[in-house]
Design an enzyme around this catalytic site. Sequence first.
Site, PDB file in Angstrom:
ATOM      1  N   GLY A  47       0.843  -1.197   0.000  1.00  0.00           N
ATOM      2  CA  GLY A  47       0.000   0.000   0.000  1.00  0.00           C
ATOM      3  C   GLY A  47       0.871   1.236   0.000  1.00  0.00           C
ATOM      4  N   HIS A  48       1.891   1.210  -0.863  1.00  0.00           N
ATOM      5  CA  HIS A  48       2.783   2.355  -1.004  1.00  0.00           C
ATOM      6  C   HIS A  48       3.652   2.185  -2.248  1.00  0.00           C
ATOM      7  CE1 HIS A  48       5.938  -0.281   0.546  1.00  0.00           C
ATOM      8  NE2 HIS A  48       5.112  -0.593   1.540  1.00  0.00           N
ATOM      9  N   ALA A  49       4.297   3.281  -2.623  1.00  0.00           N
ATOM     10  CA  ALA A  49       5.318   3.246  -3.684  1.00  0.00           C
ATOM     11  C   ALA A  49       6.612   3.771  -3.076  1.00  0.00           C
ATOM     12  CB  ALA A  49       4.886   4.113  -4.862  1.00  0.00           C
ATOM     13  N   ARG A  94       2.516  -0.779  -4.873  1.00  0.00           N
ATOM     14  CA  ARG A  94       2.341  -2.224  -4.696  1.00  0.00           C
ATOM     15  C   ARG A  94       1.451  -2.533  -3.502  1.00  0.00           C
ATOM     16  NH1 ARG A  94       7.571  -2.195  -3.166  1.00  0.00           N
ATOM     17  NH2 ARG A  94       7.580  -0.550  -4.723  1.00  0.00           N
TER      18      ARG A  94
END
Length: 133
Positions: A47-49, A94
């Site tokens: 839940g981040h890039a 992702r």
Amino acid sequence: MNYEILQLPKIEDVRGNISVIEKDILPYPIKRVYYLYDIPSNAHRGGHAHIELQQCLIALSGSFDVVLDNGNERKSVHLNKPDKGLIIPSGVWRELENFSSGAVCLVIASKEYDESDYIRDFDAFLKYTNQRE
Ligand code: TYD
């Protein structure tokens, strides 16, 4: 979508197999290795890039899905083999989900942990990708 599935060397043996990561098989020098384990089946991770970080994800045990999003396109990759490495370049959102029981996700990273390299808000990520284009 600019990810890559790396076929890792596999030394097959009736006593059990060996896969090895050495030399320049990864597209970056290794700076950090960590792993996710004891993951509840309904858990969502990621839940981040990342702005710069590149990572290689390997399902050392069990299986899970990695949903990748580059701001234009979304794709789900199923990982279930310890000799396959998913290379996630920088600038890709992702999410990890659908963990099987006993799943272990090994992560081989190009940088040490740095919270300022994370983009944890999806709208901020979309703005970031639009600015880059
Ligand atoms: P995070 O990277 O968000 O986990 P995931 O993407 O696997 O769901 O990290 C979760 C927490 O753990 C966050 O508070 C930062 C901390 N952390 C470290 O301190 N060092 C590390 O190397 C990693 C990967 C996480």
